[in-house]
Design a protein around this motif. Sequence first.
Motif, short mmCIF file in Angstrom:
data_model
loop_
_atom_site.label_atom_id
_atom_site.label_comp_id
_atom_site.label_asym_id
_atom_site.label_seq_id
_atom_site.Cartn_x
_atom_site.Cartn_y
_atom_site.Cartn_z
N ASP A 1 0.85 -1.19 0.00
CA ASP A 1 0.00 0.00 0.00
C ASP A 1 0.88 1.24 0.00
N CYS A 2 0.37 2.31 -0.64
CA CYS A 2 1.07 3.59 -0.63
C CYS A 2 0.05 4.68 -0.92
N SER A 3 0.53 5.91 -1.11
CA SER A 3 -0.37 7.04 -1.30
C SER A 3 -1.18 6.96 -2.59
N SER A 4 -0.68 6.28 -3.61
CA SER A 4 -1.36 6.24 -4.91
C SER A 4 -1.95 4.88 -5.26
N PHE A 5 -1.58 3.83 -4.54
CA PHE A 5 -2.07 2.48 -4.84
C PHE A 5 -2.50 1.81 -3.54
N ARG A 6 -3.58 1.04 -3.63
CA ARG A 6 -4.11 0.34 -2.46
C ARG A 6 -4.23 -1.15 -2.76
N ASP A 7 -3.93 -1.94 -1.75
CA ASP A 7 -4.18 -3.38 -1.79
C ASP A 7 -3.58 -4.05 -3.03
N MET A 8 -2.31 -3.77 -3.28
CA MET A 8 -1.60 -4.47 -4.34
C MET A 8 -1.14 -5.81 -3.79
N LYS A 9 -1.84 -6.87 -4.18
CA LYS A 9 -1.62 -8.18 -3.59
C LYS A 9 -0.90 -9.11 -4.56
N GLU A 10 -0.09 -9.98 -4.00
CA GLU A 10 0.58 -11.02 -4.77
C GLU A 10 0.83 -12.19 -3.83
N SER A 11 1.02 -13.36 -4.39
CA SER A 11 1.26 -14.54 -3.56
C SER A 11 2.15 -15.52 -4.31
N CYS A 12 2.72 -16.44 -3.58
CA CYS A 12 3.48 -17.52 -4.20
C CYS A 12 3.34 -18.77 -3.33
N SER A 13 3.39 -19.92 -3.97
CA SER A 13 3.26 -21.20 -3.27
C SER A 13 4.63 -21.70 -2.84
N ILE A 14 4.68 -22.26 -1.64
CA ILE A 14 5.92 -22.76 -1.06
C ILE A 14 5.70 -24.18 -0.58
N THR A 15 6.62 -25.06 -0.90
CA THR A 15 6.60 -26.41 -0.35
C THR A 15 7.58 -26.46 0.82
#
Length: 271
Positions: A254-268
């Motif tokens: 999150d920042c002043s110009s963007f909200r809820d920028m989400k990403e994920s990755c799978s881990i074993t």
Amino acid sequence: MVFQYALIGVEGGWRLRGNAEAVEINGPVAMNAPRMERNRVGVPVANSSESPEAPTPQLLLAFEEVSKPLKGEDVQMRLWLKNDSPQLRDLSFTLSVQAMRYNGTPAGKIQVEETERKVEPHKDLSIPVVVPYSSYRDLMVPNGSMNFSAVVTEKGAPDGVFMAVHCVALENPPISIKVSSPCRVGTETSAEVVFMNPIDGTLTDCCLTVSGSGLFKKETTFRLPDLRPNVRVRVKFFFVPYKSGERSLLIDFDCSSFRDMKESCSITVKP
């Protein structure tokens, strides 16, 4: 929990890691290639008062995305119109753009354009519609999509009104996450997140939140420095998995110009 970050310039820039010396970085950063996506939503609206025996020849309308719509960049669209008749059409256009909330209600008007065009018989017409980032920046920080609408009126035939509507969901700028491998229960593991500021202004109030069942016992938030235009932030953090199996590492920027920028990755995670 250990945290470190690095700032990287885009072209001929620099890198800073802790107390290390600055290192030159050469070469351009790859940008997203534009794509052409045909709109399937915009359709003509016929005049309901016309008799079925002598219908007015239709105008066919459709919006088209010129490039991938990304937050932080100008949104570029085209309105395509086909005069499917043997008559010259003298037309007035009202092109409107609204910000839309996630529940589908309007959040505010971004821009309205009016223009007039003549379309030759059996000819097509293309009208560019550009929404500058500076026009939608404030309205789109908490909202996710834009609604484009075109109302076309034929001069001399006030009942001849046609409409096209197209909803555009703006994607967040790219953010990447990479985890070192292998991962084992009880063994410290590192992950790295990279994000570049794509706009002309400085991003403030930047923070990164990381979480994941079996990886973190609670959400952890890192406060990041302000990001100048075309500068990357590289965040490296460490964690100790406490459960084995397939796990998901989640990040939220999150920042002043963007909200809820989400990403994920799978881990074993191995025992």
